[in-house]
Design an enzyme around this catalytic site. Sequence first.
Site, PDB file in Angstrom:
ATOM      1  N   GLY A   9     129.201 -45.515 -12.043  1.00 54.77           N
ATOM      2  CA  GLY A   9     130.656 -44.767 -11.325  1.00 54.77           C
ATOM      3  C   GLY A   9     131.864 -45.043 -10.519  1.00 54.77           C
ATOM      4  O   GLY A   9     130.991 -46.401  -9.617  1.00 54.77           O
ATOM      5  N   ASN A  10     132.267 -44.414  -9.865  1.00 56.41           N
ATOM      6  CA  ASN A  10     132.807 -44.592  -8.955  1.00 56.41           C
ATOM      7  C   ASN A  10     132.455 -45.017  -7.370  1.00 56.41           C
ATOM      8  O   ASN A  10     132.749 -45.921  -6.424  1.00 56.41           O
ATOM      9  CB  ASN A  10     133.846 -44.048  -8.574  1.00 56.41           C
ATOM     10  CG  ASN A  10     134.581 -44.139  -9.564  1.00 56.41           C
ATOM     11  OD1 ASN A  10     135.729 -45.341  -9.965  1.00 56.41           O
ATOM     12  ND2 ASN A  10     135.535 -42.937 -10.055  1.00 56.41           N
ATOM     13  N   THR A  11     130.580 -44.491  -7.304  1.00 58.66           N
ATOM     14  CA  THR A  11     130.115 -44.257  -6.117  1.00 58.66           C
ATOM     15  C   THR A  11     128.786 -44.819  -6.745  1.00 58.66           C
ATOM     16  O   THR A  11     128.177 -45.355  -5.109  1.00 58.66           O
ATOM     17  CB  THR A  11     129.931 -43.625  -5.173  1.00 58.66           C
ATOM     18  OG1 THR A  11     131.838 -42.699  -5.214  1.00 58.66           O
ATOM     19  CG2 THR A  11     129.481 -42.569  -4.045  1.00 58.66           C
ATOM     20  N   ARG A  12     128.573 -44.585  -7.573  1.00 58.69           N
ATOM     21  CA  ARG A  12     126.907 -45.147  -7.361  1.00 58.69           C
ATOM     22  C   ARG A  12     127.493 -45.202  -8.769  1.00 58.69           C
ATOM     23  O   ARG A  12     127.534 -45.491 -10.074  1.00 58.69           O
ATOM     24  CB  ARG A  12     126.099 -43.453  -6.906  1.00 58.69           C
ATOM     25  CG  ARG A  12     126.076 -43.537  -6.218  1.00 58.69           C
ATOM     26  CD  ARG A  12     124.703 -41.856  -6.210  1.00 58.69           C
ATOM     27  NE  ARG A  12     124.514 -41.018  -6.351  1.00 58.69           N
ATOM     28  CZ  ARG A  12     124.058 -40.024  -7.110  1.00 58.69           C
ATOM     29  NH1 ARG A  12     122.608 -40.635  -6.243  1.00 58.69           N
ATOM     30  NH2 ARG A  12     124.084 -38.970  -7.735  1.00 58.69           N
ATOM     31  N   LYS A  14     123.365 -45.381 -11.602  1.00 57.62           N
ATOM     32  CA  LYS A  14     122.763 -44.719 -12.149  1.00 57.62           C
ATOM     33  C   LYS A  14     122.145 -45.200 -13.904  1.00 57.62           C
ATOM     34  O   LYS A  14     122.503 -45.800 -14.286  1.00 57.62           O
ATOM     35  CB  LYS A  14     122.487 -43.141 -12.516  1.00 57.62           C
ATOM     36  CG  LYS A  14     123.203 -42.310 -11.235  1.00 57.62           C
ATOM     37  CD  LYS A  14     123.727 -40.612 -11.276  1.00 57.62           C
ATOM     38  CE  LYS A  14     124.900 -40.579 -12.536  1.00 57.62           C
ATOM     39  NZ  LYS A  14     125.349 -39.327 -12.545  1.00 57.62           N
ATOM     40  N   TYR A  97     142.656 -39.660 -28.610  1.00 53.33           N
ATOM     41  CA  TYR A  97     143.782 -39.687 -27.351  1.00 53.33           C
ATOM     42  C   TYR A  97     144.997 -40.744 -28.414  1.00 53.33           C
ATOM     43  O   TYR A  97     144.435 -41.072 -28.805  1.00 53.33           O
ATOM     44  CB  TYR A  97     143.093 -40.569 -26.127  1.00 53.33           C
ATOM     45  CG  TYR A  97     143.172 -40.884 -25.331  1.00 53.33           C
ATOM     46  CD1 TYR A  97     143.114 -39.346 -24.050  1.00 53.33           C
ATOM     47  CD2 TYR A  97     143.509 -41.796 -24.167  1.00 53.33           C
ATOM     48  CE1 TYR A  97     143.261 -38.822 -23.435  1.00 53.33           C
ATOM     49  CE2 TYR A  97     142.956 -41.393 -22.731  1.00 53.33           C
ATOM     50  CZ  TYR A  97     144.018 -40.377 -22.273  1.00 53.33           C
ATOM     51  OH  TYR A  97     143.779 -39.914 -20.762  1.00 53.33           O
ATOM     52  N   ASP A 106     133.120 -43.719 -19.481  1.00 51.42           N
ATOM     53  CA  ASP A 106     132.640 -42.221 -19.030  1.00 51.42           C
ATOM     54  C   ASP A 106     132.765 -40.693 -19.638  1.00 51.42           C
ATOM     55  O   ASP A 106     132.411 -40.106 -20.526  1.00 51.42           O
ATOM     56  CB  ASP A 106     132.511 -41.979 -17.216  1.00 51.42           C
ATOM     57  CG  ASP A 106     134.025 -41.965 -17.061  1.00 51.42           C
ATOM     58  OD1 ASP A 106     134.850 -42.597 -17.379  1.00 51.42           O
ATOM     59  OD2 ASP A 106     133.971 -41.527 -15.799  1.00 51.42           O
ATOM     60  N   THR A 134     133.934 -38.372  -8.081  1.00 54.09           N
ATOM     61  CA  THR A 134     135.074 -39.099  -7.394  1.00 54.09           C
ATOM     62  C   THR A 134     136.604 -38.187  -7.779  1.00 54.09           C
ATOM     63  O   THR A 134     137.227 -37.800  -7.141  1.00 54.09           O
ATOM     64  CB  THR A 134     135.194 -40.341  -7.232  1.00 54.09           C
ATOM     65  OG1 THR A 134     133.365 -40.379  -6.223  1.00 54.09           O
ATOM     66  CG2 THR A 134     136.517 -41.109  -6.521  1.00 54.09           C
ATOM     67  N   THR A 184     140.145 -22.314   8.918  1.00 54.36           N
ATOM     68  CA  THR A 184     140.628 -23.384   8.299  1.00 54.36           C
ATOM     69  C   THR A 184     139.559 -24.137   7.560  1.00 54.36           C
ATOM     70  O   THR A 184     139.885 -25.069   6.157  1.00 54.36           O
ATOM     71  CB  THR A 184     141.305 -24.510   9.361  1.00 54.36           C
ATOM     72  OG1 THR A 184     142.004 -24.236  10.175  1.00 54.36           O
ATOM     73  CG2 THR A 184     141.970 -25.954   8.441  1.00 54.36           C
TER      74      THR A 184
END
Length: 260
Positions: A9-12, A14, A97, A106, A134, A184
């Site tokens: 992914g964009n961060t991790r 797996k 698509y 993904d 993300t 806030t």
Amino acid sequence: MPFLAVDIGNTRLKWALYHTPQPGSDPVSHGAVFLETIEQLAEGDWAGLPMPSTVLGSCVAGDAVRHRVEDQVHELWERPCSWVVSSAAEAGVINGYDHPARLGADRWVALIGARARLLASQRPGPALVVMVGTAVTVDALDEHGEFLGGCILPGHGIMLRALEGGTAGLRVPTGDVVHFPTNTSDALTSGGTYAITGAIERMHRHLLQRGGLPPQVIVTGGAGWKVAPYLGVPYELVDTLLFDGLLRIGQERAKPLAAV
């Protein structure tokens, strides 16, 4: 020989190791690392694993990250990696698509995993496939396995950073999700959550109106557990959805080899 599934992914990153690419099977071993530590896989998490016969992955983090993973696989086992690329159809799912190859890998793998789960559970109706990370994607799958389309919106982190960057005085701690925020922190957290759940519920209405059948909502992704409890429609939280899709694709791609 084992089957290694990799979800970048964009961060991790797996990963999960299986005896064979059989959808619904339990992994022999699994784990996750941040992208910054990919170079440690061969000497770390993967060091004691048996050599896989196949390495199949999904990557949305770009070619540079993908090449770093390939280097680790080659260093440890001297084996090639195969990467899923969206196509017009695969493993029982039709890609609606406009330009099928431009659909994120993904999203494509998650749709295939969702379809496999629905068929295995004897509930092959329509589904909404939601990935919360993300970014957030909400994709519609009809009862025949056709991907109808979907929407993309920012995840919580991107929303908060955008507000912090464009509005003075909003650098505050994360709050709670409440009906009527009176500070806030709660206002920011509630606003982001309601934006995401609102998009999911709107797509749920669209799919219900289209076919007359209530779609099953399947939620996955690293932040799925944070958002799902606030949905106003029934849902199923599936952490392993992309692995389900990779297993299904691996199973289908192995069929011609088994027939030889």
